[in-house]
Design a protein around this motif. Structure first.
Motif, PDB file in Angstrom:
ATOM      1  N   ALA A   1       5.280   7.732   0.760  1.00 41.21           N
ATOM      2  CA  ALA A   1       6.324   8.504   0.087  1.00 41.21           C
ATOM      3  C   ALA A   1       5.679   9.394  -0.979  1.00 41.21           C
ATOM      4  O   ALA A   1       5.080   8.863  -1.899  1.00 41.21           O
ATOM      5  N   PRO A   2       5.785  10.687  -0.855  1.00 36.57           N
ATOM      6  CA  PRO A   2       6.432  11.417   0.229  1.00 36.57           C
ATOM      7  C   PRO A   2       5.559  11.453   1.478  1.00 36.57           C
ATOM      8  O   PRO A   2       4.345  11.335   1.387  1.00 36.57           O
ATOM      9  N   ALA A   3       6.231  11.626   2.631  1.00 35.65           N
ATOM     10  CA  ALA A   3       5.514  11.809   3.894  1.00 35.65           C
ATOM     11  C   ALA A   3       5.724  13.255   4.343  1.00 35.65           C
ATOM     12  O   ALA A   3       6.858  13.668   4.587  1.00 35.65           O
ATOM     13  N   THR A   4       4.650  14.015   4.394  1.00 38.81           N
ATOM     14  CA  THR A   4       4.755  15.433   4.795  1.00 38.81           C
ATOM     15  C   THR A   4       4.981  15.554   6.305  1.00 38.81           C
ATOM     16  O   THR A   4       4.695  14.616   7.057  1.00 38.81           O
ATOM     17  N   ALA A   5       5.403  16.747   6.716  1.00 38.53           N
ATOM     18  CA  ALA A   5       5.566  17.032   8.147  1.00 38.53           C
ATOM     19  C   ALA A   5       4.228  16.838   8.854  1.00 38.53           C
ATOM     20  O   ALA A   5       4.163  16.300   9.963  1.00 38.53           O
ATOM     21  N   ASN A   6       3.153  17.259   8.183  1.00 35.85           N
ATOM     22  CA  ASN A   6       1.812  17.129   8.766  1.00 35.85           C
ATOM     23  C   ASN A   6       1.445  15.660   8.997  1.00 35.85           C
ATOM     24  O   ASN A   6       0.980  15.280  10.078  1.00 35.85           O
ATOM     25  N   THR A   7       1.711  14.812   8.008  1.00 34.37           N
ATOM     26  CA  THR A   7       1.382  13.388   8.157  1.00 34.37           C
ATOM     27  C   THR A   7       2.261  12.742   9.226  1.00 34.37           C
ATOM     28  O   THR A   7       1.785  11.932  10.023  1.00 34.37           O
TER      29      THR A   7
ATOM     30  N   ALA B   1       9.625  14.224   3.260  1.00 34.86           N
ATOM     31  CA  ALA B   1      10.016  15.201   2.235  1.00 34.86           C
ATOM     32  C   ALA B   1       9.459  16.543   2.665  1.00 34.86           C
ATOM     33  O   ALA B   1       8.245  16.676   2.822  1.00 34.86           O
ATOM     34  N   MET B   2      10.335  17.490   2.882  1.00 31.55           N
ATOM     35  CA  MET B   2       9.853  18.817   3.291  1.00 31.55           C
ATOM     36  C   MET B   2      10.975  19.832   3.218  1.00 31.55           C
ATOM     37  O   MET B   2      12.155  19.462   3.061  1.00 31.55           O
ATOM     38  N   ASN B   3      10.602  21.073   3.376  1.00 28.59           N
ATOM     39  CA  ASN B   3      11.553  22.166   3.443  1.00 28.59           C
ATOM     40  C   ASN B   3      12.512  21.941   4.627  1.00 28.59           C
ATOM     41  O   ASN B   3      12.096  21.419   5.662  1.00 28.59           O
ATOM     42  N   GLN B   4      13.768  22.389   4.444  1.00 33.77           N
ATOM     43  CA  GLN B   4      14.781  22.096   5.479  1.00 33.77           C
ATOM     44  C   GLN B   4      14.413  22.645   6.856  1.00 33.77           C
ATOM     45  O   GLN B   4      14.707  22.034   7.877  1.00 33.77           O
ATOM     46  N   ALA B   5      13.723  23.811   6.885  1.00 31.49           N
ATOM     47  CA  ALA B   5      13.366  24.400   8.188  1.00 31.49           C
ATOM     48  C   ALA B   5      12.266  23.570   8.853  1.00 31.49           C
ATOM     49  O   ALA B   5      12.262  23.403  10.080  1.00 31.49           O
ATOM     50  N   MET B   6      11.357  23.026   8.032  1.00 32.98           N
ATOM     51  CA  MET B   6      10.299  22.162   8.592  1.00 32.98           C
ATOM     52  C   MET B   6      10.935  20.900   9.188  1.00 32.98           C
ATOM     53  O   MET B   6      10.523  20.404  10.230  1.00 32.98           O
ATOM     54  N   TRP B   7      11.944  20.360   8.477  1.00 32.90           N
ATOM     55  CA  TRP B   7      12.611  19.143   8.965  1.00 32.90           C
ATOM     56  C   TRP B   7      13.376  19.416  10.256  1.00 32.90           C
ATOM     57  O   TRP B   7      13.401  18.604  11.172  1.00 32.90           O
TER      58      TRP B   7
ATOM     59  N   LEU C   1       0.859  -1.178   0.000  1.00 32.85           N
ATOM     60  CA  LEU C   1       0.000   0.000   0.000  1.00 32.85           C
ATOM     61  C   LEU C   1       0.898   1.231   0.000  1.00 32.85           C
ATOM     62  O   LEU C   1       1.728   1.402   0.903  1.00 32.85           O
ATOM     63  N   LEU C   2       0.784   2.014  -1.057  1.00 35.78           N
ATOM     64  CA  LEU C   2       1.598   3.231  -1.146  1.00 35.78           C
ATOM     65  C   LEU C   2       0.749   4.428  -0.729  1.00 35.78           C
ATOM     66  O   LEU C   2      -0.286   4.712  -1.336  1.00 35.78           O
ATOM     67  N   GLY C   3       1.183   5.115   0.323  1.00 34.99           N
ATOM     68  CA  GLY C   3       0.508   6.344   0.748  1.00 34.99           C
ATOM     69  C   GLY C   3       1.214   7.535   0.135  1.00 34.99           C
ATOM     70  O   GLY C   3       2.440   7.602   0.145  1.00 34.99           O
ATOM     71  N   VAL C   4       0.438   8.454  -0.440  1.00 36.63           N
ATOM     72  CA  VAL C   4       1.034   9.649  -1.043  1.00 36.63           C
ATOM     73  C   VAL C   4       0.433  10.867  -0.353  1.00 36.63           C
ATOM     74  O   VAL C   4      -0.796  10.982  -0.251  1.00 36.63           O
ATOM     75  N   THR C   5       1.296  11.745   0.147  1.00 38.73           N
ATOM     76  CA  THR C   5       0.793  12.924   0.864  1.00 38.73           C
ATOM     77  C   THR C   5       1.193  14.196   0.118  1.00 38.73           C
ATOM     78  O   THR C   5       1.916  14.136  -0.889  1.00 38.73           O
ATOM     79  N   GLY C   6       0.711  15.336   0.626  1.00 29.47           N
ATOM     80  CA  GLY C   6       0.753  16.568  -0.151  1.00 29.47           C
ATOM     81  C   GLY C   6       2.023  17.374  -0.123  1.00 29.47           C
ATOM     82  O   GLY C   6       2.089  18.431   0.499  1.00 29.47           O
TER      83      GLY C   6
END
Ligand SMILES: Cc1cc2nc3c(=O)[nH]c(=O)nc-3n(C[C@H](O)[C@H](O)[C@H](O)COP(=O)(O)O)c2cc1C
Length: 400
Positions: free
Chosen positions: A89-95, A124-130, A10-15
């Motif tokens: 993939a990708p997994a957002t900061a929110n997820t 996967a996210m902006n460096q500051a979010m990470w 199962l592949l989850g895709v986030t925003g």
């Protein structure tokens, strides 16, 4: 055989921007022989169309929690039962935040709660979010739960920033993900691992120790278990739980560790010495607490050398595959190579402890595997991921 063949993935895709790369991931999974079903978040649909992923996977793409078409109207339970593994993939900061806190307010997060197998995440996210401390906390929680984290990588980002946060490339994600199914790699092998610090007593209340947290050794034990091995973990005093399923032997001093290792090593195929064993111990032990008031006392502590565990192992007649760690603050590769030959090791894991972001007590590490044939750099990442790569290399050596 390809380990992903005949698996239900199962592949989850986030925003996030990297959602476009999920198309490539679906293709690679299909090529490897997996059945793929895609679940998208609402935000993900803004970045890539469900139609693309439906066409590539050959299955309907789901995003609604309430699914009247599913047998019992509970698509999340059906999909959780269907999947052998979940990859987001990708997994957002929110997820990541939702998964870390156990929320289930959409289809993907509900499936993740209902699913009992392994869930892999490619952030996967902006460096500051990470870098944000809340994301960092969430990642720690996820690593300690049923999740594996792949990456992220470093480099230029879609927003123009440079730093950590980029999703790994699809082929890197697939190669880590496929390891989940290579459980036979160390099947029927016995792995002995030493971990943590030792404590060398001075008097009943004082001892000499070091900063080792045991995290690397415990991650190696976890990765060995996941690869199907029987694992004995000889551990100095640490503040972490041993993975379920290992045979844990607790010791305190270097002498006790020597004794425990030499006892268990005879039945082992591999010995990984990742403990930070004291080279020296106080020459004598004061049975009574040394008092501050005793002005005549010479407070220097004469030291004597402890037995070298790896050296004893290297001198064995039928020695197992021997892996040492070289924790160095300078001349990393040179010192590691010296140790490799001096102690007759099969492999040495060189570990730069001058960098406080990696090594002792940190959750991340970056190492170089060295033997007479290779110098293999394993890039910075969670200790669990680095441990999986070390175990994968060792298992390849055992079978070749
Ligand atoms: C153009 C754009 C790009 C975005 N890229 C990312 C990203 O790469 N990583 C991320 O964590 N969030 C990113 N976001 C924010 C997420 O889309 C937002 O947090 C959303 O709520 C995520 O929802 P989801 O986790 O349910 O998919 C982006 C937003 C926009 C508008």
């Amino acid at each position: 055989m390809n380990s992903l063949a005949n698996k239900n993935i199962l592949l989850g895709v986030t925003g996030g921007i990297a959602a476009y790369k999920s198309a490539e991931i679906v293709r690679s999974l299909k090529k490897a022989g997996s059945s793929v079903r895609v679940v998208m978040t609402k935000s993900a649909e803004e970045f890539i169309t469900p139609l693309t992923l439906q066409a590539l996977s050959g299955n309907k793409v789901s995003s609604e929690l309430l699914d009247p078409e599913s047998e019992l109207g509970m698509g999340h339970i059906e999909l959780a039962k269907w999947a052998d593994a979940i990859l987001i993939a990708p997994a957002t900061a929110n997820t990541l935040a939702k998964l870390a806190s156990g929320r289930g307010d959409d289809l993907l997060s509900s499936i993740s709660l209902a699913f009992e197998g392994p869930i892999s995440l490619a952030p996967a996210m902006n460096q500051a979010m990470w870098k944000d401390s809340r994301t960092e906390e969430n990642i720690k929680k996820l690593i300690n739960s049923k999740f594996q984290i792949y990456g992220p990588g470093s480099g230029e980002q879609a927003c123009g920033d440079v730093g950590l946060g980029r999703m790994l490339e699809p082929d890197e994600i697939i190669s880590s993900f496929s390891l989940l199914f290579e459980e036979g790699l160390l099947m029927n092998k016995s792995i002995l691992i030493s971990a943590g610090p030792t404590q060398e007593p001075i008097d009943p209340v004082r001892y000499i120790t070091n900063k080792s947290s045991g995290k690397m050794g415990y991650s190696l034990a976890q990765a060995s278990l996941e690869a199907g091995a029987k694992v004995t973990l000889i551990s100095g005093p640490v503040n972490i739980e041993a993975p379920e399923g290992v045979h844990l032997v607790k010791i305190k001093t270097a002498e006790e560790m020597h004794e425990a290792v030499m006892h268990h090593i005879r039945n082992s195929d591999v010995f990984i010495s990742s403990a930070a064993v004291a080279d020296y111990k106080p020459e004598s032990f004061s049975k009574e607490k040394i008092k501050k008031s005793n002005k005549d006392l010479d407070i220097s502590i004469p030291m004597t050398e402890n037995k070298d565990i790896l050296k004893s192992a290297g001198e064995m007649e039928n020695k197992p595959y021997l892996v040492g760690f070289a924790a160095e603050t300078n001349d990393l590769i040179k010192n590691a190579k010296l140790k490799l030959s001096k102690k007759k090791l099969d492999l040495i894991v060189a570990n730069d402890i001058s960098n406080t972001e990696i090594g002792f007590d940190s959750d991340e590490n970056e190492v170089t595997l060295i033997n007479n044939e290779i110098e293999l750099f394993i890039e910075k990442g969670p200790k669990k991921r680095v441990a999986s790569k070390i175990i994968q290399y060792i298992s390849e050596q055992l079978t070749s």
